[in-house]
Write an enzyme that holds these catalytic residues in place. Structure first.
Site, PDB file in Angstrom:
ATOM      1  N   ASP A  44      35.682  35.602  41.413  1.00 14.09           N
ATOM      2  CA  ASP A  44      36.701  36.272  42.217  1.00 14.09           C
ATOM      3  C   ASP A  44      38.081  36.136  41.583  1.00 14.09           C
ATOM      4  O   ASP A  44      38.498  35.030  41.213  1.00 14.09           O
ATOM      5  CB  ASP A  44      36.705  35.673  43.629  1.00 14.09           C
ATOM      6  CG  ASP A  44      37.639  36.395  44.565  1.00 14.09           C
ATOM      7  OD1 ASP A  44      37.365  37.559  44.895  1.00 14.09           O
ATOM      8  OD2 ASP A  44      38.668  35.795  44.948  1.00 14.09           O
ATOM      9  N   GLU A  86      35.603  39.764  38.655  1.00 14.78           N
ATOM     10  CA  GLU A  86      36.471  40.747  39.293  1.00 14.78           C
ATOM     11  C   GLU A  86      37.812  40.704  38.574  1.00 14.78           C
ATOM     12  O   GLU A  86      38.545  39.719  38.680  1.00 14.78           O
ATOM     13  CB  GLU A  86      36.660  40.433  40.773  1.00 14.78           C
ATOM     14  CG  GLU A  86      37.560  41.426  41.472  1.00 14.78           C
ATOM     15  CD  GLU A  86      38.328  40.835  42.643  1.00 14.78           C
ATOM     16  OE1 GLU A  86      38.851  41.622  43.449  1.00 14.78           O
ATOM     17  OE2 GLU A  86      38.424  39.602  42.732  1.00 14.78           O
TER      18      GLU A  86
END
Length: 272
Positions: A44, A86
Protein backbone atom coordinates in the site's frame (compact mmCIF):
# COMPACT_ATOMS: atom_id res chain seq x y z
CA UNK A 1 4.69 16.60 23.53
CA UNK A 2 5.83 13.67 21.42
CA UNK A 3 5.08 13.58 17.68
CA UNK A 4 4.97 11.07 14.87
CA UNK A 5 5.20 11.43 11.10
CA UNK A 6 2.06 10.89 9.00
CA UNK A 7 1.98 11.04 5.19
CA UNK A 8 -1.81 10.87 4.86
CA UNK A 9 -4.25 11.22 7.76
CA UNK A 10 -3.26 12.42 11.25
CA UNK A 11 -4.53 9.16 12.75
CA UNK A 12 -2.25 7.11 10.44
CA UNK A 13 1.33 7.20 11.77
CA UNK A 14 3.97 6.02 9.31
CA UNK A 15 6.41 3.26 10.16
CA UNK A 16 10.10 4.16 10.25
CA UNK A 17 11.52 1.69 7.75
CA UNK A 18 15.04 2.99 8.43
CA UNK A 19 14.81 1.22 11.79
CA UNK A 20 16.15 -2.33 11.48
CA UNK A 21 13.75 -3.54 14.20
CA UNK A 22 10.80 -2.27 12.16
CA UNK A 23 12.12 -4.07 9.09
CA UNK A 24 12.55 -7.32 10.99
CA UNK A 25 9.10 -7.11 12.54
CA UNK A 26 7.38 -6.39 9.22
CA UNK A 27 9.20 -9.28 7.53
CA UNK A 28 8.14 -11.50 10.43
CA UNK A 29 4.54 -10.40 9.83
CA UNK A 30 4.89 -11.40 6.18
CA UNK A 31 6.28 -14.78 7.25
CA UNK A 32 3.21 -15.33 9.42
CA UNK A 33 0.85 -14.79 6.49
CA UNK A 34 2.96 -16.81 4.08
CA UNK A 35 2.92 -19.72 6.56
CA UNK A 36 -0.88 -19.77 6.57
CA UNK A 37 -1.07 -19.74 2.79
CA UNK A 38 -1.50 -16.24 1.34
CA UNK A 39 -0.55 -15.91 -2.33
CA UNK A 40 0.78 -12.37 -2.25
CA UNK A 41 0.97 -8.95 -0.68
CA UNK A 42 -0.40 -5.59 -1.84
CA UNK A 43 2.20 -2.94 -0.95
CA UNK A 44 0.00 0.00 0.00
CA UNK A 45 1.24 3.48 -0.97
CA UNK A 46 4.65 1.91 -1.42
CA UNK A 47 6.14 4.93 -3.18
CA UNK A 48 6.16 6.71 0.20
CA UNK A 49 7.82 3.87 2.13
CA UNK A 50 11.06 5.71 2.99
CA UNK A 51 11.06 9.34 4.18
CA UNK A 52 13.76 11.94 3.62
CA UNK A 53 13.78 15.54 4.82
CA UNK A 54 13.58 18.11 2.03
CA UNK A 55 11.99 15.71 -0.50
CA UNK A 56 8.47 14.61 -1.41
CA UNK A 57 9.52 11.16 -0.15
CA UNK A 58 8.04 9.68 -3.31
CA UNK A 59 9.78 6.79 -5.09
CA UNK A 60 13.15 7.44 -3.49
CA UNK A 61 16.10 5.17 -4.37
CA UNK A 62 16.04 3.96 -0.77
CA UNK A 63 12.46 2.78 -1.25
CA UNK A 64 13.45 0.65 -4.23
CA UNK A 65 16.36 -0.76 -2.23
CA UNK A 66 13.93 -1.74 0.54
CA UNK A 67 11.55 -3.41 -1.93
CA UNK A 68 14.47 -5.46 -3.25
CA UNK A 69 15.20 -6.56 0.32
CA UNK A 70 11.55 -7.55 0.82
CA UNK A 71 11.57 -9.44 -2.49
CA UNK A 72 14.70 -11.36 -1.52
CA UNK A 73 13.13 -12.31 1.80
CA UNK A 74 9.88 -13.47 0.18
CA UNK A 75 11.76 -15.42 -2.51
CA UNK A 76 13.70 -17.29 0.17
CA UNK A 77 10.52 -17.99 2.15
CA UNK A 78 8.27 -19.02 -0.75
CA UNK A 79 9.10 -18.15 -4.37
CA UNK A 80 5.43 -18.60 -5.37
CA UNK A 81 4.31 -15.55 -3.34
CA UNK A 82 3.94 -12.29 -5.28
CA UNK A 83 4.37 -8.59 -4.50
CA UNK A 84 1.89 -6.09 -5.97
CA UNK A 85 2.68 -2.40 -5.31
CA UNK A 86 0.29 0.54 -5.32
CA UNK A 87 2.18 3.42 -6.91
CA UNK A 88 0.19 5.98 -8.89
CA UNK A 89 2.96 7.47 -11.01
CA UNK A 90 3.80 8.12 -14.65
CA UNK A 91 4.36 5.05 -16.83
CA UNK A 92 8.14 5.44 -16.70
CA UNK A 93 8.27 5.75 -12.91
CA UNK A 94 5.74 2.99 -12.39
CA UNK A 95 7.88 0.60 -14.45
CA UNK A 96 10.70 1.17 -11.94
CA UNK A 97 8.81 -1.05 -9.49
CA UNK A 98 9.62 -4.01 -11.72
CA UNK A 99 13.27 -2.88 -11.85
CA UNK A 100 15.19 -5.75 -13.49
CA UNK A 101 12.60 -8.29 -12.40
CA UNK A 102 13.99 -8.23 -8.86
CA UNK A 103 11.42 -5.98 -7.19
CA UNK A 104 7.69 -6.58 -7.74
CA UNK A 105 6.09 -9.35 -9.79
CA UNK A 106 2.94 -7.37 -10.66
CA UNK A 107 2.38 -3.60 -10.65
CA UNK A 108 -0.95 -1.76 -10.68
CA UNK A 109 -1.12 0.12 -13.99
CA UNK A 110 -2.70 3.41 -12.91
CA UNK A 111 -1.86 5.27 -16.15
CA UNK A 112 -3.63 2.54 -18.15
CA UNK A 113 -6.65 2.75 -15.86
CA UNK A 114 -6.83 6.47 -16.55
CA UNK A 115 -6.45 5.88 -20.29
CA UNK A 116 -9.29 3.33 -20.26
CA UNK A 117 -11.66 5.76 -18.55
CA UNK A 118 -10.66 8.48 -21.02
CA UNK A 119 -11.32 6.01 -23.86
CA UNK A 120 -14.77 5.27 -22.46
CA UNK A 121 -15.56 8.95 -21.93
CA UNK A 122 -14.43 9.92 -25.45
CA UNK A 123 -15.50 6.64 -27.14
CA UNK A 124 -11.97 6.31 -28.50
CA UNK A 125 -10.14 3.03 -27.89
CA UNK A 126 -7.03 4.42 -29.57
CA UNK A 127 -6.23 6.19 -26.29
CA UNK A 128 -5.98 2.85 -24.51
CA UNK A 129 -4.07 1.22 -27.36
CA UNK A 130 -1.51 4.03 -27.32
CA UNK A 131 -0.96 3.56 -23.59
CA UNK A 132 -0.56 -0.20 -24.07
CA UNK A 133 2.10 0.42 -26.72
CA UNK A 134 4.06 2.57 -24.25
CA UNK A 135 3.84 0.09 -21.41
CA UNK A 136 4.80 -3.46 -22.20
CA UNK A 137 8.57 -3.34 -22.45
CA UNK A 138 8.83 -4.89 -18.99
CA UNK A 139 11.15 -7.61 -17.64
CA UNK A 140 10.39 -11.30 -18.26
CA UNK A 141 8.41 -12.86 -15.45
CA UNK A 142 6.65 -9.58 -14.66
CA UNK A 143 3.15 -8.44 -15.52
CA UNK A 144 0.90 -5.40 -15.23
CA UNK A 145 -2.15 -5.62 -12.99
CA UNK A 146 -4.88 -3.94 -15.06
CA UNK A 147 -8.07 -2.58 -13.51
CA UNK A 148 -10.87 -0.05 -13.82
CA UNK A 149 -11.72 0.28 -10.14
CA UNK A 150 -10.31 -0.44 -6.72
CA UNK A 151 -11.28 0.40 -3.15
CA UNK A 152 -10.17 4.03 -3.49
CA UNK A 153 -11.20 7.03 -5.51
CA UNK A 154 -10.45 6.98 -9.25
CA UNK A 155 -6.98 8.49 -9.48
CA UNK A 156 -6.70 10.78 -12.52
CA UNK A 157 -3.64 12.81 -11.56
CA UNK A 158 -1.55 11.89 -14.59
CA UNK A 159 -4.13 13.17 -17.08
CA UNK A 160 -3.87 16.72 -18.46
CA UNK A 161 -6.23 19.05 -16.58
CA UNK A 162 -8.75 19.33 -19.43
CA UNK A 163 -8.94 15.55 -19.83
CA UNK A 164 -9.12 15.03 -16.09
CA UNK A 165 -12.07 17.39 -15.68
CA UNK A 166 -13.88 15.79 -18.63
CA UNK A 167 -13.44 12.29 -17.20
CA UNK A 168 -14.53 13.52 -13.76
CA UNK A 169 -17.76 14.82 -15.28
CA UNK A 170 -18.22 11.50 -17.12
CA UNK A 171 -17.71 9.48 -13.94
CA UNK A 172 -19.67 11.67 -11.56
CA UNK A 173 -21.79 14.20 -13.51
CA UNK A 174 -23.49 15.52 -10.37
CA UNK A 175 -20.19 15.71 -8.45
CA UNK A 176 -21.80 13.69 -5.70
CA UNK A 177 -18.75 11.67 -4.68
CA UNK A 178 -15.86 14.12 -5.04
CA UNK A 179 -12.79 13.40 -2.96
CA UNK A 180 -9.39 14.90 -2.15
CA UNK A 181 -10.35 18.57 -2.52
CA UNK A 182 -12.54 17.74 -5.54
CA UNK A 183 -9.53 16.46 -7.50
CA UNK A 184 -10.90 12.91 -7.80
CA UNK A 185 -14.15 11.01 -7.30
CA UNK A 186 -15.08 7.66 -5.75
CA UNK A 187 -17.60 5.82 -7.94
CA UNK A 188 -18.38 2.23 -8.84
CA UNK A 189 -18.76 1.14 -12.46
CA UNK A 190 -22.46 0.44 -11.89
CA UNK A 191 -22.91 4.01 -10.65
CA UNK A 192 -21.00 5.52 -13.57
CA UNK A 193 -23.31 3.84 -16.08
CA UNK A 194 -26.45 4.07 -13.94
CA UNK A 195 -26.93 0.31 -14.09
CA UNK A 196 -26.94 0.15 -17.91
CA UNK A 197 -25.86 -3.46 -18.44
CA UNK A 198 -24.65 -3.03 -22.01
CA UNK A 199 -22.45 -0.06 -21.12
CA UNK A 200 -21.04 -1.91 -18.13
CA UNK A 201 -20.26 -4.89 -20.36
CA UNK A 202 -18.47 -2.60 -22.85
CA UNK A 203 -16.31 -1.27 -20.02
CA UNK A 204 -15.55 -4.81 -18.84
CA UNK A 205 -14.78 -5.85 -22.41
CA UNK A 206 -12.18 -3.08 -22.63
CA UNK A 207 -10.63 -4.32 -19.39
CA UNK A 208 -10.54 -7.99 -20.36
CA UNK A 209 -9.18 -7.22 -23.84
CA UNK A 210 -6.20 -5.40 -22.34
CA UNK A 211 -2.95 -7.37 -21.87
CA UNK A 212 -2.07 -8.04 -18.26
CA UNK A 213 -3.61 -9.63 -15.20
CA UNK A 214 -7.15 -8.20 -14.86
CA UNK A 215 -8.32 -7.24 -11.39
CA UNK A 216 -12.03 -6.97 -10.59
CA UNK A 217 -13.09 -4.95 -7.56
CA UNK A 218 -15.61 -6.99 -5.59
CA UNK A 219 -19.20 -6.28 -6.57
CA UNK A 220 -18.41 -4.66 -9.91
CA UNK A 221 -18.93 -8.02 -11.59
CA UNK A 222 -22.60 -7.90 -10.55
CA UNK A 223 -23.06 -4.16 -11.12
CA UNK A 224 -23.10 -3.03 -7.50
CA UNK A 225 -23.51 0.72 -7.14
CA UNK A 226 -22.27 3.25 -4.62
CA UNK A 227 -23.90 3.40 -1.24
CA UNK A 228 -26.28 6.41 -0.99
CA UNK A 229 -24.31 9.58 -0.32
CA UNK A 230 -24.87 11.27 3.02
CA UNK A 231 -24.02 14.75 4.19
CA UNK A 232 -21.00 15.33 6.35
CA UNK A 233 -18.92 12.42 5.05
CA UNK A 234 -15.46 13.73 4.21
CA UNK A 235 -14.05 10.47 2.84
CA UNK A 236 -16.39 9.54 -0.02
CA UNK A 237 -14.43 6.32 -0.60
CA UNK A 238 -16.78 4.93 2.06
CA UNK A 239 -19.50 4.79 -0.58
CA UNK A 240 -17.66 2.23 -2.76
CA UNK A 241 -16.91 -0.07 0.18
CA UNK A 242 -20.35 -1.44 1.00
CA UNK A 243 -21.12 -5.04 1.93
CA UNK A 244 -21.14 -7.50 -0.95
CA UNK A 245 -24.66 -8.14 -2.26
CA UNK A 246 -24.85 -11.93 -1.98
CA UNK A 247 -28.56 -12.11 -2.88
CA UNK A 248 -27.93 -10.25 -6.14
CA UNK A 249 -24.91 -12.46 -6.86
CA UNK A 250 -26.95 -15.64 -6.38
CA UNK A 251 -29.71 -14.31 -8.64
CA UNK A 252 -27.27 -13.41 -11.40
CA UNK A 253 -25.46 -16.74 -11.20
CA UNK A 254 -28.75 -18.46 -12.11
CA UNK A 255 -29.56 -16.04 -14.95
CA UNK A 256 -27.63 -16.77 -18.19
CA UNK A 257 -28.38 -13.23 -19.40
CA UNK A 258 -27.17 -11.48 -16.27
CA UNK A 259 -24.21 -9.13 -16.10
CA UNK A 260 -22.15 -11.72 -14.24
CA UNK A 261 -22.43 -14.73 -16.52
CA UNK A 262 -21.03 -13.14 -19.70
CA UNK A 263 -17.94 -12.22 -17.68
CA UNK A 264 -17.59 -15.78 -16.48
CA UNK A 265 -17.87 -16.97 -20.09
CA UNK A 266 -14.95 -14.99 -21.50
CA UNK A 267 -15.25 -16.77 -24.84
CA UNK A 268 -18.82 -15.62 -25.36
CA UNK A 269 -19.91 -13.05 -27.94
CA UNK A 270 -19.42 -10.32 -25.33
CA UNK A 271 -15.70 -10.84 -24.89
CA UNK A 272 -14.54 -12.39 -28.13
Amino acid sequence: NDYYFASFYPEQPDLNWDNIEVQEEMLANMDFWIDIGVDGFRLDAVSFLIKREGTTSQSLPETHAMIKKIRQHVEAKNPEVILLPEASETVARTKEYFCNGDECHLVYHFPLMQAMWLSLADNDKNITEKMIAESFDIPPGCQWAVFLRNHDDVSLYNLPKEDRLRVMDFLDPHHEYLFNKAQTTAVRIGTVFNGDQQKIIEAMQLLYATPGAPIMYYGDEIGMRNLPSTNGVFDTRKFVRGDFDWKEAQRQMKDPNSLFNPQRRKNSDYYG
